[in-house]
Motif scaffolding. Structure first.
Motif, PDB file in Angstrom:
ATOM      1  N   PRO A  65      41.022  16.789 -14.383  1.00  0.00           N
ATOM      2  CA  PRO A  65      41.588  15.593 -14.987  1.00  0.00           C
ATOM      3  C   PRO A  65      41.458  14.383 -14.066  1.00  0.00           C
ATOM      4  O   PRO A  65      41.552  13.246 -14.494  1.00  0.00           O
ATOM      5  CB  PRO A  65      43.049  15.949 -15.239  1.00  0.00           C
ATOM      6  CG  PRO A  65      43.319  17.151 -14.430  1.00  0.00           C
ATOM      7  CD  PRO A  65      42.020  17.808 -14.158  1.00  0.00           C
ATOM      8  N   LEU A  66      41.208  14.661 -12.788  1.00  0.00           N
ATOM      9  CA  LEU A  66      41.026  13.566 -11.831  1.00  0.00           C
ATOM     10  C   LEU A  66      39.572  13.135 -11.856  1.00  0.00           C
ATOM     11  O   LEU A  66      38.663  13.934 -12.008  1.00  0.00           O
ATOM     12  CB  LEU A  66      41.436  14.019 -10.434  1.00  0.00           C
ATOM     13  CG  LEU A  66      42.871  14.543 -10.331  1.00  0.00           C
ATOM     14  CD1 LEU A  66      43.108  15.071  -8.935  1.00  0.00           C
ATOM     15  CD2 LEU A  66      43.871  13.464 -10.663  1.00  0.00           C
ATOM     16  N   LYS A 106      36.124  11.413  -3.866  1.00  0.00           N
ATOM     17  CA  LYS A 106      35.949  10.667  -2.612  1.00  0.00           C
ATOM     18  C   LYS A 106      37.191  10.826  -1.739  1.00  0.00           C
ATOM     19  O   LYS A 106      37.092  11.001  -0.532  1.00  0.00           O
ATOM     20  CB  LYS A 106      35.686   9.200  -2.899  1.00  0.00           C
ATOM     21  CG  LYS A 106      34.354   8.940  -3.550  1.00  0.00           C
ATOM     22  CD  LYS A 106      34.180   7.475  -3.880  1.00  0.00           C
ATOM     23  CE  LYS A 106      32.892   7.248  -4.651  1.00  0.00           C
ATOM     24  NZ  LYS A 106      32.733   5.860  -5.078  1.00  0.00           N
ATOM     25  N   ASP A 107      38.341  10.760  -2.380  1.00  0.00           N
ATOM     26  CA  ASP A 107      39.586  10.943  -1.633  1.00  0.00           C
ATOM     27  C   ASP A 107      39.658  12.342  -1.036  1.00  0.00           C
ATOM     28  O   ASP A 107      40.095  12.526   0.099  1.00  0.00           O
ATOM     29  CB  ASP A 107      40.806  10.709  -2.528  1.00  0.00           C
ATOM     30  CG  ASP A 107      40.944   9.261  -2.967  1.00  0.00           C
ATOM     31  OD1 ASP A 107      40.353   8.379  -2.301  1.00  0.00           O
ATOM     32  OD2 ASP A 107      41.648   9.033  -3.969  1.00  0.00           O
ATOM     33  N   LEU A 108      39.212  13.311  -1.807  1.00  0.00           N
ATOM     34  CA  LEU A 108      39.242  14.689  -1.346  1.00  0.00           C
ATOM     35  C   LEU A 108      38.300  14.887  -0.152  1.00  0.00           C
ATOM     36  O   LEU A 108      38.661  15.524   0.825  1.00  0.00           O
ATOM     37  CB  LEU A 108      38.864  15.637  -2.478  1.00  0.00           C
ATOM     38  CG  LEU A 108      38.915  17.121  -2.162  1.00  0.00           C
ATOM     39  CD1 LEU A 108      40.332  17.534  -1.775  1.00  0.00           C
ATOM     40  CD2 LEU A 108      38.437  17.925  -3.353  1.00  0.00           C
ATOM     41  N   SER A 109      37.111  14.326  -0.230  1.00  0.00           N
ATOM     42  CA  SER A 109      36.167  14.455   0.883  1.00  0.00           C
ATOM     43  C   SER A 109      36.694  13.734   2.125  1.00  0.00           C
ATOM     44  O   SER A 109      36.538  14.212   3.245  1.00  0.00           O
ATOM     45  CB  SER A 109      34.782  13.940   0.505  1.00  0.00           C
ATOM     46  OG  SER A 109      34.816  12.551   0.297  1.00  0.00           O
ATOM     47  N   LYS A 143      39.378  15.982   3.599  1.00  0.00           N
ATOM     48  CA  LYS A 143      38.774  17.112   4.306  1.00  0.00           C
ATOM     49  C   LYS A 143      38.239  16.678   5.669  1.00  0.00           C
ATOM     50  O   LYS A 143      38.384  17.387   6.662  1.00  0.00           O
ATOM     51  CB  LYS A 143      37.656  17.742   3.473  1.00  0.00           C
ATOM     52  CG  LYS A 143      38.164  18.566   2.317  1.00  0.00           C
ATOM     53  CD  LYS A 143      37.010  19.225   1.583  1.00  0.00           C
ATOM     54  CE  LYS A 143      37.511  20.060   0.424  1.00  0.00           C
ATOM     55  NZ  LYS A 143      36.415  20.736  -0.281  1.00  0.00           N
ATOM     56  N   GLU A 144      37.609  15.511   5.703  1.00  0.00           N
ATOM     57  CA  GLU A 144      37.085  14.998   6.971  1.00  0.00           C
ATOM     58  C   GLU A 144      38.226  14.716   7.955  1.00  0.00           C
ATOM     59  O   GLU A 144      38.116  15.010   9.148  1.00  0.00           O
ATOM     60  CB  GLU A 144      36.256  13.737   6.733  1.00  0.00           C
ATOM     61  CG  GLU A 144      35.588  13.201   7.966  1.00  0.00           C
ATOM     62  CD  GLU A 144      34.608  14.179   8.590  1.00  0.00           C
ATOM     63  OE1 GLU A 144      34.498  14.176   9.833  1.00  0.00           O
ATOM     64  OE2 GLU A 144      33.962  14.941   7.856  1.00  0.00           O
ATOM     65  N   MET A 145      39.316  14.183   7.451  1.00  0.00           N
ATOM     66  CA  MET A 145      40.473  13.934   8.313  1.00  0.00           C
ATOM     67  C   MET A 145      41.041  15.251   8.842  1.00  0.00           C
ATOM     68  O   MET A 145      41.434  15.343  10.015  1.00  0.00           O
ATOM     69  CB  MET A 145      41.545  13.155   7.549  1.00  0.00           C
ATOM     70  CG  MET A 145      41.171  11.711   7.301  1.00  0.00           C
ATOM     71  SD  MET A 145      42.289  10.815   6.191  1.00  0.00           S
ATOM     72  CE  MET A 145      43.877  11.122   6.871  1.00  0.00           C
TER      73      MET A 145
END
Length: 103
Positions: free
Chosen positions: A16-17, A23-26, A29-31
């Motif tokens: 649903p997102l 982009k927020d998820l990637s 993950k990087e953080m």
């Protein structure tokens, strides 16, 4: 007029997102990766190194005691076994006992 059901695509493959959340998820993950590299990994390595440092004298003491015990057993065997087997046992035990010096 229709009412949008917010749960309409719960059982579909699409999230649903939208792609903005991808982009927020990637980024998240990087953080997390950077947090692990910069904070958690050095702490774990320091803890591991501390265990090795604290344990080294104990390892050396145990190796020394084991070497003494092996030599004592060799001497007891030496008195009870004569002949070519005695020399082979002495040589083998000497080689094995010397390995405890490397610890």
């Amino acid at each position: 007029m229709t009412i949008d059901n917010p749960f309409s695509n719960v059982f579909q493959n699409e999230s649903p997102l939208s792609s903005a959340s991808d982009k927020d998820l990637s980024m998240l993950k990087e953080m997390q990766r950077e947090t692990i590299k910069q904070l958690h990994a050095p702490l774990k390595l320091e803890a591991k190194n501390q265990i090795v440092t604290d344990g080294q004298p104990k390892f050396e003491e145990a190796a020394s005691e084991t070497k003494s015990a092996v030599i004592l057993i060799k001497d007891q065997l030496d008195s009870s076994i004569k002949g070519k087997w005695s020399k082979a046992i002495q040589k083998s035990v000497k080689e094995q006992a010397d390995k405890y010096d490397d610890i």
